[in-house]
Design a protein around this motif. Structure first.
Motif, PDB file in Angstrom:
ATOM      1  N   TYR A  33       0.848  -1.196   0.000  1.00  0.00           N
ATOM      2  CA  TYR A  33       0.000   0.000   0.000  1.00  0.00           C
ATOM      3  C   TYR A  33       0.883   1.245   0.000  1.00  0.00           C
ATOM      4  CZ  TYR A  33      -3.181  -3.458   2.129  1.00  0.00           C
ATOM      5  OH  TYR A  33      -3.917  -4.578   2.403  1.00  0.00           O
ATOM      6  N   TYR A  35       0.387   5.302   1.064  1.00  0.00           N
ATOM      7  CA  TYR A  35      -0.431   6.336   1.693  1.00  0.00           C
ATOM      8  C   TYR A  35       0.381   7.629   1.676  1.00  0.00           C
ATOM      9  CZ  TYR A  35      -3.116   2.493   3.936  1.00  0.00           C
ATOM     10  OH  TYR A  35      -3.883   1.376   4.201  1.00  0.00           O
ATOM     11  N   TYR A  48      -2.990   0.375  -4.012  1.00  0.00           N
ATOM     12  CA  TYR A  48      -2.828  -0.932  -3.377  1.00  0.00           C
ATOM     13  C   TYR A  48      -2.481  -1.969  -4.431  1.00  0.00           C
ATOM     14  CZ  TYR A  48      -4.897  -5.423  -1.823  1.00  0.00           C
ATOM     15  OH  TYR A  48      -5.154  -6.741  -1.536  1.00  0.00           O
TER      16      TYR A  48
ATOM     17  N   LEU B  34      -8.875   0.071  14.042  1.00  0.00           N
ATOM     18  CA  LEU B  34      -7.508  -0.110  14.524  1.00  0.00           C
ATOM     19  C   LEU B  34      -6.991   1.187  15.120  1.00  0.00           C
ATOM     20  CD1 LEU B  34      -7.801  -1.181  11.261  1.00  0.00           C
ATOM     21  CD2 LEU B  34      -5.785  -2.442  12.023  1.00  0.00           C
ATOM     22  N   TYR B  36      -3.199   3.001  15.616  1.00  0.00           N
ATOM     23  CA  TYR B  36      -1.789   2.990  15.304  1.00  0.00           C
ATOM     24  C   TYR B  36      -1.113   4.072  16.142  1.00  0.00           C
ATOM     25  CZ  TYR B  36      -1.811  -0.139  11.247  1.00  0.00           C
ATOM     26  OH  TYR B  36      -1.896  -1.239  10.439  1.00  0.00           O
ATOM     27  N   ARG B  93     -11.661   0.072   8.418  1.00  0.00           N
ATOM     28  CA  ARG B  93     -11.754  -0.553   7.108  1.00  0.00           C
ATOM     29  C   ARG B  93     -13.094  -1.253   6.995  1.00  0.00           C
ATOM     30  NH1 ARG B  93     -10.785  -6.471   6.875  1.00  0.00           N
ATOM     31  NH2 ARG B  93     -10.859  -6.136   4.633  1.00  0.00           N
ATOM     32  N   THR B  95     -14.909  -4.711   5.072  1.00  0.00           N
ATOM     33  CA  THR B  95     -14.642  -5.969   4.370  1.00  0.00           C
ATOM     34  C   THR B  95     -14.868  -5.792   2.884  1.00  0.00           C
ATOM     35  OG1 THR B  95     -15.314  -7.240   6.300  1.00  0.00           O
ATOM     36  CG2 THR B  95     -15.282  -8.399   4.199  1.00  0.00           C
ATOM     37  N   GLY B  96     -13.921  -6.305   2.099  1.00  0.00           N
ATOM     38  CA  GLY B  96     -14.049  -6.235   0.655  1.00  0.00           C
ATOM     39  C   GLY B  96     -13.436  -4.991   0.059  1.00  0.00           C
ATOM     40  N   ASN B  98     -10.300  -4.220  -0.061  1.00  0.00           N
ATOM     41  CA  ASN B  98      -8.875  -4.429  -0.257  1.00  0.00           C
ATOM     42  C   ASN B  98      -8.041  -4.086   0.965  1.00  0.00           C
ATOM     43  OD1 ASN B  98      -9.187  -5.365  -2.859  1.00  0.00           O
ATOM     44  ND2 ASN B  98      -9.094  -3.316  -3.733  1.00  0.00           N
ATOM     45  N   SER B  99      -8.648  -4.125   2.122  1.00  0.00           N
ATOM     46  CA  SER B  99      -7.946  -3.847   3.375  1.00  0.00           C
ATOM     47  C   SER B  99      -7.364  -2.447   3.452  1.00  0.00           C
ATOM     48  CB  SER B  99      -6.821  -4.874   3.618  1.00  0.00           C
ATOM     49  OG  SER B  99      -7.361  -6.137   3.913  1.00  0.00           O
ATOM     50  N   LYS B 100      -7.700  -1.560   2.508  1.00  0.00           N
ATOM     51  CA  LYS B 100      -7.175  -0.205   2.635  1.00  0.00           C
ATOM     52  C   LYS B 100      -7.809   0.439   3.856  1.00  0.00           C
ATOM     53  CE  LYS B 100     -10.441   1.766  -0.690  1.00  0.00           C
ATOM     54  NZ  LYS B 100     -10.558   2.323  -2.065  1.00  0.00           N
ATOM     55  N   LEU B 101      -7.011   1.204   4.539  1.00  0.00           N
ATOM     56  CA  LEU B 101      -7.430   1.811   5.786  1.00  0.00           C
ATOM     57  C   LEU B 101      -7.782   3.275   5.569  1.00  0.00           C
ATOM     58  CD1 LEU B 101      -4.695   0.294   8.132  1.00  0.00           C
ATOM     59  CD2 LEU B 101      -7.066  -0.463   7.853  1.00  0.00           C
ATOM     60  N   PHE B 103      -7.913   6.651   7.703  1.00  0.00           N
ATOM     61  CA  PHE B 103      -7.330   7.157   8.938  1.00  0.00           C
ATOM     62  C   PHE B 103      -7.953   8.473   9.367  1.00  0.00           C
ATOM     63  CE2 PHE B 103      -3.543   4.607   9.879  1.00  0.00           C
ATOM     64  CZ  PHE B 103      -3.383   3.882   8.712  1.00  0.00           C
ATOM     65  N   GLY B 104      -7.936   8.692  10.690  1.00  0.00           N
ATOM     66  CA  GLY B 104      -8.204  10.011  11.226  1.00  0.00           C
ATOM     67  C   GLY B 104      -6.942  10.859  11.165  1.00  0.00           C
TER      68      GLY B 104
END
Lengths: 116, 113
Positions: A33, A35, A48, B34, B36, B93, B95-96, B98-101, B103-104
């Protein structure tokens, strides 16, 4: 160390120049990925890669941005004709794989890009 | 539009006390959340996560609470230590995707000795 590495750590360029940023993911990680974090903002998804599948480019802000991932490993993010608003920290992350189940994303230290 | 919001940019806490970091989200499709942690000149590192089927997840000094009806989650650190001083990002994230997150903007926590 077997973490995600990025180079260069810092890049200063003049407006209008092209830049290339490199990411070496953790060996064996199939998902990668990119960002970016602009000043005062959160991390913004750019692109991605998952194995040999077509990349998800939905986060790229303009057609000046492109990325490649050669041999399923190293990735290069290219910004053409850089603008001052491109100034940000560009972060790369990799995970065992992407997709429906979550695998932890491990981040590199980032490349701080400054466009004068 | 900011789908993950961390409305407080900073928090200062005395060592040994509890730190509570808040996060709100707007996208009801998010199903995994999540936290971080990021030190200067380093990339973010994963701290703790929670699935939308749970309302609490605990790992040592760190506990994350999820209130789905309020679209709100919080990270509790107790007791806080000076080494916890860092920027904390909330991420989500679905589901579906592509696991891209998503963020705040992050919150800077300072733990005073």
């Amino acid at each position: 160390g077997a973490g995600v590495s990025q180079s260069p750590s810092n890049k200063v360029t003049e407006k209008g120049k092209d830049v290339e940023l490199r990411c070496d993911p953790i060996s064996g990680h199939t998902a990668l990925y990119w960002y970016r974090q602009s000043l005062g903002q959160g991390l913004e998804f750019l692109i991605y890669f998952q194995g040999n599948s077509a990349p998800d480019k939905s986060g790229l802000p303009s057609d000046r941005f492109s990325a490649e991932r050669t041999g399923g490993s190293v990735s290069t993010l290219t910004i053409q004709r850089t603008q001052q608003e491109d100034s940000a920290v560009y972060l790369c992350a990799s995970s065992l794989n992407g997709g429906s189940s979550y695998n932890e994303q491990f981040f590199g230290p980032g490349t701080r890009l400054t466009v004068l | 539009d900011q789908q993950v919001k961390q409305n407080s940019p900073s928090l200062s806490v005395q060592e040994g006390r509890i730190s509570i970091l808040n996060c709100d989200y707007t996208n009801s499709m998010f199903d995994y959340f999540l936290w971080y942690k990021k030190y200067p000149a380093e990339g973010p590192t994963f701290l703790i996560s929670i699935s939308s089927i749970k309302d609490k997840n605990e790992d040592g000094r760190f506990t994350v609470f999820l209130n789905k009806s309020a679209k709100h989650l919080s990270l509790h650190i107790v007791p806080s230590q000076p080494g916890d001083s860092a920027v904390y990002f909330c991420a989500a994230r679905r589901t579906g995707a592509n696991s891209k997150l998503t963020f705040g903007k992050g919150i800077t926590l300072s733990v005073r000795p």
